[in-house]
Design an enzyme around this catalytic site. Sequence first.
Site: not given
Ligand code: IMP
Ligand code: MG
Length: 172
Positions: A96-97, A100, A102-104, A128, A156
Amino acid sequence: MPELIPILSKNEIDQRVTAIAAKISADYAQSELVVIGVLKGAFIFLSDLIRKLSIPVEVEFVRVSSYGTESATTEKIRLTYELETEIKNKDVLIIEDIIDTGLTISFLVDYLFAFNPKSVQICTLIDKQERKKKRIDIRYACHVVKEGFLVGYGLDFAEKYRYLPDIYHLKL
Ligand code: IMP
Ligand code: MG
């Protein structure tokens, strides 16, 4: 004008990717490893990482849509490009990049476990920490930040900044 504050230079990224690649190579020395990159954000990290591994790997991709063009999670996660290979009884490492909330990643872990892999672990360029909504076990992280929106090196904001070699904090 949005402001870009440097977080990690390309040299620092390179050092961290090298260190993580060494760990992964040691941990999976006896495995049949499939790395699964999460498009689009992880494509640069994945391509650098796999070239630093000293073990053979298969490379696959999935794509999830979650953020749209905004910088906050919509919490609606959808697979827009599915896994096209057999991972049954194989060791899987998700690349993963940034993680944040953690849901994805927990959506993806559940999705992949349904194919009966031997194991599923997580490798992220950035962890993060502040907005986690799920407890997840991140086996490999190159860099940890508390908060903020990061761009560059694949990351991005509304499809901008992915091409930058360094990583920045984007201040809107
Ligand atoms: P989560 O589901 O909130 O953990 O979000 C994960 C996805 O949101 C990552 O795979 C990113 O594509 C996008 N994302 C979350 N935070 C950032 C950021 O600070 N910069 C760019 N993309 C982000
Ligand atoms: Mg991503």
